[in-house]
Every structure is written in structure tokens, then in C-alpha cells.
Design an enzyme around this catalytic site. Sequence first.
Site, PDB file in Angstrom:
ATOM      1  N   THR A 121       0.765  -1.228  -0.015  1.00 45.71           N
ATOM      2  CA  THR A 121       0.028   0.200   0.071  1.00 45.71           C
ATOM      3  C   THR A 121       0.830   1.326   0.054  1.00 45.71           C
ATOM      4  OG1 THR A 121      -1.795  -1.046   1.166  1.00 45.71           O
ATOM      5  CG2 THR A 121      -1.938   1.198   1.286  1.00 45.71           C
ATOM      6  N   PHE A 155      -6.338  -6.291  -1.337  1.00 42.47           N
ATOM      7  CA  PHE A 155      -7.673  -5.954  -0.503  1.00 42.47           C
ATOM      8  C   PHE A 155      -7.957  -7.134   0.348  1.00 42.47           C
ATOM      9  CE2 PHE A 155      -7.734  -3.548  -4.574  1.00 42.47           C
ATOM     10  CZ  PHE A 155      -8.276  -2.228  -4.123  1.00 42.47           C
ATOM     11  N   LYS A 157      -8.787  -9.107   3.985  1.00 34.56           N
ATOM     12  CA  LYS A 157      -8.938  -9.003   5.333  1.00 34.56           C
ATOM     13  C   LYS A 157      -8.176  -9.951   6.301  1.00 34.56           C
ATOM     14  CE  LYS A 157     -13.252  -9.637   4.533  1.00 34.56           C
ATOM     15  NZ  LYS A 157     -13.492  -9.810   3.291  1.00 34.56           N
ATOM     16  N   CYS A 270      -3.787  -1.520   8.798  1.00 38.41           N
ATOM     17  CA  CYS A 270      -4.405  -1.177   7.599  1.00 38.41           C
ATOM     18  C   CYS A 270      -5.113   0.340   7.828  1.00 38.41           C
ATOM     19  CB  CYS A 270      -5.106  -2.160   6.702  1.00 38.41           C
ATOM     20  SG  CYS A 270      -4.246  -3.349   6.076  1.00 38.41           S
TER      21      CYS A 270
END
Length: 472
Positions: A121, A155, A157, A270
Site C-alpha cells: 500500500t 484487498f 482482510k 491497515c
Amino acid sequence: MKITIIGTGYVGLVTGACLAEIGNEVACIDIDEAKIAILNSGGVPIHEPGLKELIDRNRDAGRLWFSTDMSAGVMHGSILFIAVGTPPGEDGSADVGYVLAAARGIASHMREFKVIVNKSTVPVGTAVRVSESVQRELASRGVPYGFTVVSNPEFLKEGAAIQDFMRPDRIVIGHADDEAGQFGREQMATLYKPFNRNHERTMYMDVRSAEFTKYAANSMLAARISFMNELANLAERVGADIESVRRGMGSDPRIGYDFLYSGVGYGGSCFPKDVQALARIGAEFGAPMRILNAVQEVNRQQSDIFTHKITSRLGERLDDLVFAVWGLAFKPNTDDMREAPSRAIIANLLARGARVKAYDPVAMEEAGKAMASDMQSDPEQLSRFELADSADEAAMGADALVVVTEWKEFKMPNFQHLHKLLKTPLIFDGRNLYESDALAGAGFEYYCMGRPAIHPAKAQDIGHETARIGIQ
């Protein structure tokens, strides 16, 4: 295809293992010798359901291997993923030093055209900086090898990362419009083709938009959480029940139910980092992110609001009181203690003189390290914190139970047994796990988030009523 992953953290390991699972030959490279030694000895340095089995299966099949040898890794892969950390800097911006170091490491060993993929990221514009770093390194070597830089944000989790990777709801690919960029797009399309068999999930866009998408998505989810926490705090004041409100809101298809749960705030690796970084980008470009600044402030306050529930009932000084804490990781199914709300809540209790006995099904080792780090300047406070071997051990003799993480094993305890374990039948529930009527019938005093509390007199009245009609 031959793939190399630079970085064996959370994203790197999940990406490498999942790409190996669909038949690719994957090399995972890291400069951390201790981490690579753990992986080569059959261990996994993080907790993620199903990850160890996935790694073991593909390592045994010869599709997945781990090394500190950057040269071998670069020679192996035609597509090279950069999946290293981007920790927050002192000003809140994302530190891309590890990303740029990985880019230079790739360039120092390149012998042919490579597709370099930013999986980390990163702030908008990082692909340009990566490209410049690679170009400078290649120029210093006087070599003509070409490359392209692609943005492919993750993406995932925590706790459901493998399912998220293997069954993605979208795959974002940012690429340049030149010939090399189009080649990179084609290579990524081939790599991700097995994930698009039922329907096309891949979204192609320019690199800057892809970089922005990751921050935008996480910031939106964080905003929903903080908004619900603000609503919950107001619901308590006006006498509403936030769970009823949540159901009413979520039934609107324009809103939906996801991320509408009130609690003690978000944490992890995150949301805090990415919201802060996007707010910093806004400030840098003269576009203040006022909503995101409010999201962060609400989240910072939430642990204090929860602590206030405790002190409102028991007093500002909590000397000699023992609190059982259930749940330490920032969310279930992970051992991640980064920015975990439990850390702030426990610190608040210890600062007021309390003793804390804590238990988490998975995060005990990481929690011990985190709390030791948090309290290294105050050994006396640390001496009043202990880790229990079970939820029952934590609750035994405690003056109150504090629920912080919504692990499954905490959702349906034997309340009669718990009543006997606790010195005082008092529960502060930061995740709204329990139904008030059930606790009242079992004789508990109960405080939660955005819902009416069950006070001693009310608990007794409801308990008598449920017993009378045969519910207890």
C-alpha cells in the site's frame, strides 16, 4: 508462470502461497534471515487461518520456496511483486523506504525485462519513484534492460485473507499506456486469468488511480466504523438502541450491513495507517481531508469513551480492582496487535491502579510483546498485567469482565458458570456480543456500546420476570 515475491510479511506470504496454489512457481524473498529460517523449518511467522497448510502443501510440491538470495529471486521471476512494509512516518505519511530499497535490489540483479508490481500500500506517485529508482540503478550499471511498473493493491482482510485472494470481489491493475505498460497489463491478465472464470473481476486503470483506490477503500470502511461509533455514543444519550438502528440502516441496499457495528474502534495494520496517510496526502496537495481527520479523532476517543463507562461505574481510581480482559488482537482470527484497541484500554486501566488478567485465543505471545513495549518505561504498571491461560482463568476472582475482541469462543459463554467465576457479576462489553435480557436473567450488571445498560435493580427485576414466565 514464474513469480517472485519480495517481502514475506502478511501480504507477501498470502500472495505467494495463493499464487503457488493455482500452479505458479513462486519464490518468496526476504532480508530477514530469522523469518526465512522459520518458513524453511515449517513454521509461519504470522497467524492466518489456513495459511500454514497452504504453504506446506505448495512447498512440498516444489511450487513455493523461501530464500534471502535476492539475485536468485530476481533471476527466477518474470513478474516481481514488491510486498514490503510501508510504516507511518513521524508526519503520518507512508514511509516507502522499504519499497524503494526493494526496487533498487531488483534493478541491481536484472538481466532481462521484468514486470515489477507494487503490491504494498503506497502513496499516489510511488510507481513513478520506483521507476526512477530502477532506472538510476540500471544506468549506474550501464545495462539496457527494460521494465514496467504495475500497481496491484491488495484487498485482504486479516482472518479471511486466503478466501479474499482466491475469490476476490475485484482485482485492480494500474499500468502505463506505453508499449511496456501494455505488456505488463497482458502479463497480469494471464496471471489472474484463473480468478476471472466466472466473471471478469479485473479493473484496469492508470497507475495513480490504482494507488489511490486502496487508500480510498480503506478510508471509506474506517469512516463507516467511526460514524457508527458516533451514532452509538449519541444513541446512549437519547435512549435509543444502536443495534435496532443498525438493522434499520443496513436494510437499505444503498447502505448495507457491512462495517456498521459499533464498538471500541478500529485497529490493525491497515485502517489507522492508511487513513492517516491519505489525510497527509490531502494536506500535502492542499486538499484537507476534513472527514478523515474527524474519523481519526473519533477512533482515538473511542477507547477513552469505553474506559469512561468503567470509571463511571467504579470510580476514577481503580486501585486493587482486578479486571478480566477477553480479547487482545485487534480483530478475531489474527494475532495482530498493531493499533489494537485493547492496548489503549488496558493502559487506561493500569494507569488508574487496576490489575489486569488478559486472555486471547491466538495473540498471547504478540500481546505480551506489545504490552511490554507499551509499558517499558513503567515496570510497576507492567507488574500488574498478566496473561491468563484461558478465558476462565482470566475471569476467576475478577471484579469485572471487559470484552474487547469478538472471538467466537466468547460469544456464548456459560453465564451461570461465569457468574460463579467472577467476584462481581459485572460485564463491560466493547463489542455488543450479548443480549441484555439473557444477562439480566443470569443476574449480571451489563454495560455495552450504544445500547441501554442493565443496572443491578433492572437486572433483578428482569431476572424475576424471566423466571416467572419460565425463560430463565
